[in-house]
Design an enzyme around this catalytic site. Structure first.
Site, PDB file in Angstrom:
ATOM      1  N   HIS A  20      40.569 -88.435 -63.180  1.00 37.90           N
ATOM      2  CA  HIS A  20      39.983 -87.990 -62.434  1.00 37.90           C
ATOM      3  C   HIS A  20      39.013 -88.706 -61.357  1.00 37.90           C
ATOM      4  CE1 HIS A  20      36.065 -85.022 -61.070  1.00 37.90           C
ATOM      5  NE2 HIS A  20      37.433 -84.392 -60.722  1.00 37.90           N
ATOM      6  N   ARG A  21      39.260 -88.409 -60.443  1.00 40.07           N
ATOM      7  CA  ARG A  21      38.295 -89.416 -59.686  1.00 40.07           C
ATOM      8  C   ARG A  21      38.352 -91.221 -60.035  1.00 40.07           C
ATOM      9  NH1 ARG A  21      32.475 -86.705 -58.423  1.00 40.07           N
ATOM     10  NH2 ARG A  21      33.639 -84.126 -58.623  1.00 40.07           N
ATOM     11  N   GLU A  48      43.974 -88.566 -59.805  1.00 40.08           N
ATOM     12  CA  GLU A  48      43.443 -87.111 -58.991  1.00 40.08           C
ATOM     13  C   GLU A  48      41.745 -87.986 -58.327  1.00 40.08           C
ATOM     14  OE1 GLU A  48      40.760 -84.063 -57.665  1.00 40.08           O
ATOM     15  OE2 GLU A  48      39.758 -85.957 -58.970  1.00 40.08           O
ATOM     16  N   ASP A  50      40.027 -87.322 -53.275  1.00 38.59           N
ATOM     17  CA  ASP A  50      39.650 -86.309 -52.998  1.00 38.59           C
ATOM     18  C   ASP A  50      39.673 -87.159 -51.595  1.00 38.59           C
ATOM     19  OD1 ASP A  50      38.500 -84.654 -54.892  1.00 38.59           O
ATOM     20  OD2 ASP A  50      37.781 -86.911 -54.957  1.00 38.59           O
ATOM     21  N   HIS A  63      35.050 -88.081 -52.690  1.00 42.07           N
ATOM     22  CA  HIS A  63      34.365 -87.330 -53.274  1.00 42.07           C
ATOM     23  C   HIS A  63      33.673 -86.076 -52.059  1.00 42.07           C
ATOM     24  CE1 HIS A  63      32.626 -83.490 -55.391  1.00 42.07           C
ATOM     25  NE2 HIS A  63      33.890 -83.486 -55.427  1.00 42.07           N
ATOM     26  N   GLU A 129      42.895 -84.152 -53.242  1.00 41.42           N
ATOM     27  CA  GLU A 129      41.793 -82.826 -52.608  1.00 41.42           C
ATOM     28  C   GLU A 129      41.600 -83.139 -50.533  1.00 41.42           C
ATOM     29  OE1 GLU A 129      38.614 -79.433 -53.028  1.00 41.42           O
ATOM     30  OE2 GLU A 129      39.702 -80.894 -54.756  1.00 41.42           O
ATOM     31  N   LYS A 131      38.869 -82.458 -48.622  1.00 43.74           N
ATOM     32  CA  LYS A 131      38.513 -81.842 -48.876  1.00 43.74           C
ATOM     33  C   LYS A 131      37.475 -80.858 -47.327  1.00 43.74           C
ATOM     34  CE  LYS A 131      36.344 -82.313 -52.686  1.00 43.74           C
ATOM     35  NZ  LYS A 131      35.776 -81.367 -54.163  1.00 43.74           N
ATOM     36  N   ASP A 257      37.342 -87.259 -66.873  1.00 47.09           N
ATOM     37  CA  ASP A 257      36.561 -89.018 -66.571  1.00 47.09           C
ATOM     38  C   ASP A 257      36.242 -89.651 -67.281  1.00 47.09           C
ATOM     39  OD1 ASP A 257      35.881 -87.652 -63.937  1.00 47.09           O
ATOM     40  OD2 ASP A 257      33.944 -86.866 -65.108  1.00 47.09           O
TER      41      ASP A 257
END
Length: 273
Positions: A20-21, A48, A50, A63, A129, A131, A257
């Site tokens: 995540h990120r 993952e 953004d 993000h 994603e 944003k 994370d």
């Protein structure tokens, strides 16, 4: 969990290790430094991340819509050019000890563009994603994926239903994750014992493990996901016991994370003592 037919899932199998990120508790989030750590040290199968649109029409990996939390800059990403954003220190604010030390500060870490991230990991899958609800962002996003030859290795979408629907119209052959309202309709129908809507635009449920104190992932949801040819990724899970339970339940992927802890859990599963 059976694999959906979409080409995105070729070569993948549950339970996926998804950073995540890039693993935002271990390195500055959404930077190539975090991504490389996740890939090289913890063997992540998917990143993952953004994206936002810059003032000069480029897509940058980040993000937040603003700069203060992660960089030494100020203001909105949308008010800056890519060159201005990449002059900032994207490791400036990262700390593992509550602000006593900043191990990535002044190390030349910057915000990558989407193109740079895709080129840095040409064989890796991404979950991205979009944003902001900005007119035309779906076209800019599609153009980058097409020009980089990345359409089949990126699962795309937005939390915002209007943006997710535009993305699905512009790139109908891509793998899409459910936006917020469509996801809620699927999950609530299952919890009510009803058939969820058969929305062919979306293949992946990216969803939290809990809503308040209610655990959303259960046997009924997993059965419905399988029956409808969908895929389930759970975010953001940082506790090893929760990871172990999700792996045992057979979820498609776990977003974390703490890619170090997820790697340990998955290795335990593959090499039981």
């Amino acid at each position: 969990m059976p694999l959906p037919a979409h080409p995105f899932f070729r070569g993948l199998s549950p339970t996926l290790h998804i950073s995540h990120r890039g693993g935002s508790l271990l390195a500055p989030e959404n930077t190539l430094a975090a991504f490389r750590m996740a890939v090289e040290r913890y063997l992540t199968r998917m990143l993952e991340t953004d994206v936002h649109l810059t003032r000069d029409g480029e897509l940058v990996v980040a993000h937040d819509a603003t700069l203060e939390r992660c960089t030494n800059g100020q203001g909105a990403i949308a008010d800056h050019t890519l060159a201005e954003l990449q002059s900032l220190d994207a490791g400036y604010c990262f700390t593992r000890d509550g602000g006593r030390t900043f191990p990535f500060r002044d190390q030349g870490i910057r915000m990558p563009s989407l193109r740079e991230a895709l080129r840095a990991f040409p064989d890796l899958h991404f979950n991205i994603e979009v944003k902001p609800d900005v007119p035309g962002i779906e076209d800019a996003f599609f153009q980058v994926l097409r020009e980089e030859g990345a359409l089949e290795r990126v699962c795309v979408g937005s939390e915002l239903d209007e943006v997710g629907e535009r993305m699905a119209r512009v790139m109908p052959d891509a793998c899409h994750f459910y936006p917020r309202d469509a996801l809620a309709a699927f999950v609530l129908a299952v919890r009510a014992g009803e058939q969820p809507p058969d929305d062919r635009r979306y293949t992946v449920l990216d969803m939290p493990l809990y809503f308040g104190d209610m655990r959303l992932v259960d046997e009924a949801l997993l059965r419905a996901v399988d029956a409808h040819g969908k895929w389930l990724n759970v975010w953001t899970v940082d506790e090893p016991d929760e990871m172990r339970q999700l792996v045992a339940e057979g979820v498609g992927g776990i977003m974390t994370d703490r890619p170090d802890l997820l790697r340990q859990v998955l290795d335990e599963r593959q090499n039981p003592r």
